[in-house]
Design an enzyme around this catalytic site. Sequence first.
Site, PDB file in Angstrom:
ATOM      1  N   PRO A 139       0.838  -1.204   0.000  1.00  0.00           N
ATOM      2  CA  PRO A 139       0.000   0.000   0.000  1.00  0.00           C
ATOM      3  C   PRO A 139       0.877   1.260   0.000  1.00  0.00           C
ATOM      4  O   PRO A 139       1.818   1.349   0.774  1.00  0.00           O
ATOM      5  CB  PRO A 139      -0.792  -0.115   1.312  1.00  0.00           C
ATOM      6  CG  PRO A 139      -0.695  -1.538   1.719  1.00  0.00           C
ATOM      7  CD  PRO A 139       0.605  -2.033   1.180  1.00  0.00           C
ATOM      8  N   GLU A 140       0.579   2.200  -0.886  1.00  0.00           N
ATOM      9  CA  GLU A 140       1.304   3.465  -0.914  1.00  0.00           C
ATOM     10  C   GLU A 140       0.470   4.533  -0.213  1.00  0.00           C
ATOM     11  O   GLU A 140      -0.645   4.269   0.242  1.00  0.00           O
ATOM     12  CB  GLU A 140       1.599   3.857  -2.369  1.00  0.00           C
ATOM     13  CG  GLU A 140       2.582   2.878  -3.018  1.00  0.00           C
ATOM     14  CD  GLU A 140       3.486   3.533  -4.038  1.00  0.00           C
ATOM     15  OE1 GLU A 140       3.761   4.744  -3.914  1.00  0.00           O
ATOM     16  OE2 GLU A 140       3.914   2.834  -4.968  1.00  0.00           O
ATOM     17  N   LYS A 184       3.091   6.650   6.130  1.00  0.00           N
ATOM     18  CA  LYS A 184       2.206   5.506   5.890  1.00  0.00           C
ATOM     19  C   LYS A 184       1.749   4.867   7.200  1.00  0.00           C
ATOM     20  O   LYS A 184       1.328   3.716   7.231  1.00  0.00           O
ATOM     21  CB  LYS A 184       2.902   4.491   4.982  1.00  0.00           C
ATOM     22  CG  LYS A 184       3.062   5.036   3.562  1.00  0.00           C
ATOM     23  CD  LYS A 184       3.223   3.954   2.512  1.00  0.00           C
ATOM     24  CE  LYS A 184       4.654   3.520   2.411  1.00  0.00           C
ATOM     25  NZ  LYS A 184       4.830   2.522   1.323  1.00  0.00           N
ATOM     26  N   ARG A 222       1.924 -11.600   5.026  1.00  0.00           N
ATOM     27  CA  ARG A 222       3.359 -11.851   5.215  1.00  0.00           C
ATOM     28  C   ARG A 222       3.897 -11.433   6.581  1.00  0.00           C
ATOM     29  O   ARG A 222       5.088 -11.591   6.863  1.00  0.00           O
ATOM     30  CB  ARG A 222       4.132 -11.184   4.081  1.00  0.00           C
ATOM     31  CG  ARG A 222       3.740 -11.829   2.741  1.00  0.00           C
ATOM     32  CD  ARG A 222       4.521 -11.309   1.584  1.00  0.00           C
ATOM     33  NE  ARG A 222       5.956 -11.477   1.769  1.00  0.00           N
ATOM     34  CZ  ARG A 222       6.849 -11.012   0.908  1.00  0.00           C
ATOM     35  NH1 ARG A 222       6.460 -10.368  -0.167  1.00  0.00           N
ATOM     36  NH2 ARG A 222       8.137 -11.182   1.131  1.00  0.00           N
ATOM     37  N   ARG A 267      14.589  -2.072  -6.594  1.00  0.00           N
ATOM     38  CA  ARG A 267      13.172  -1.899  -6.912  1.00  0.00           C
ATOM     39  C   ARG A 267      12.972  -1.780  -8.417  1.00  0.00           C
ATOM     40  O   ARG A 267      13.728  -1.104  -9.109  1.00  0.00           O
ATOM     41  CB  ARG A 267      12.619  -0.621  -6.238  1.00  0.00           C
ATOM     42  CG  ARG A 267      12.777  -0.563  -4.736  1.00  0.00           C
ATOM     43  CD  ARG A 267      12.008  -1.658  -4.011  1.00  0.00           C
ATOM     44  NE  ARG A 267      10.571  -1.610  -4.259  1.00  0.00           N
ATOM     45  CZ  ARG A 267       9.717  -0.838  -3.583  1.00  0.00           C
ATOM     46  NH1 ARG A 267      10.150  -0.040  -2.631  1.00  0.00           N
ATOM     47  NH2 ARG A 267       8.423  -0.879  -3.864  1.00  0.00           N
TER      48      ARG A 267
END
Length: 282
Positions: A2-3, A54, A121, A272
Site C-alpha cells: 500500500p502506498e 504511511k 506476510r 526496486r
Amino acid sequence: MPELPEVETVKRRLKEILPGKIIQSIEVLHKRSFGGKEKDLFGQEIQDVSRKAKLIRIHLPSKLNLLTHLKMTGQLIFINDDIRVGGGHPTADWVKDLPSSHTRLIYNFTDGSKLYFNDQRIFGWMRLMSDEQVAAEFTKYGPDINEDALTAEYLQKKFSNRRIPIKQAIMMNQIMAGLGNIYACDALNMAQISPFRPAQSLSFEELIKLLSVAKQVIQEGLEHGGTTYDGKYVHVDGMSGSYQDIMRVYGRENEKCRQCGGKIVKAKIGGRGTFYCESCQR
Ligand SMILES: [Zn+2]
C-alpha cells in the site's frame, strides 16, 4: 505494498466509522503483529483516526494510541452487519468471510462490530504507544509529500550532497514521506527526468517541476482511491482504487510513453523495479 494514497484512503474510511467505538476485547492471533498490553485497550473509546507518512494512528484516551503500519500486505477491515469498510493490500480477504488464515488481530467493539487486521506476510504491526512514543517514531519521517512544508528549497538542501539516483532519493522517508515506487516512477516520467540521475545533479528548476508533479500524482492517486495494481486485484465497491488505469509508466514495460510516444523500459534501482521512458527522461 500500500502506498500513501491507499493508506490515506483507509484512514479516511476508518475516520468516518471508528470514533466513538469502545474496545471490548482484542484477539491476538499472531503475537508479532501486536505490541503492548492487551488489557490496556479494554474499555477504551476511539477518539480519532489520523495519518503520518504511511502510519495510521488510532487515537485513544489517556494519551494512548494504536499506531499501525500495513507494510507489504496489511489490511484493516471493519465489519458491522451489512457494513464493510477498510482497505490496504488488495486480496480476496476484502470480500471473504473473516477471520481468514491471514487474520492476525481482531478488535471486538461493545456494539458487536469488529475491526480485523489481516497481514499475509506478517511484516505489518499494530502497537499501543503513548503520545511521546508516537512523536519519537514520527521523527524518522520527513514532511509528507502533500504537506506545505515540503518545498523545492528544502529538497535542494537535502539532495546537495547525495550522489544516489534521484529515484532512490525521492523515496527516502527521512527526506520526504509517502512517495512509493509506483508514484516515484510516474512523477519522474512526468518531469522527464531520468531515474538514474544523481540526486545532487538536479537543477532548482527541475526540483520545482519534480515536486509539483509528485504532488499531482499523489493527488490523482487520492482521487482514484489509490491503486490496486498487483496482478490479482479484487474489485469491491468502495474498497478498490483505480489509479492503475492512468499510470504513466509503472507496470507498462514496452508500451508507449504518454509524454512522447517513446518506449517504456524496466530497470532495477536500489532493488526496486523502475519503469521509465528511454526517449524523453534525461
Ligand atoms: Zn517519453
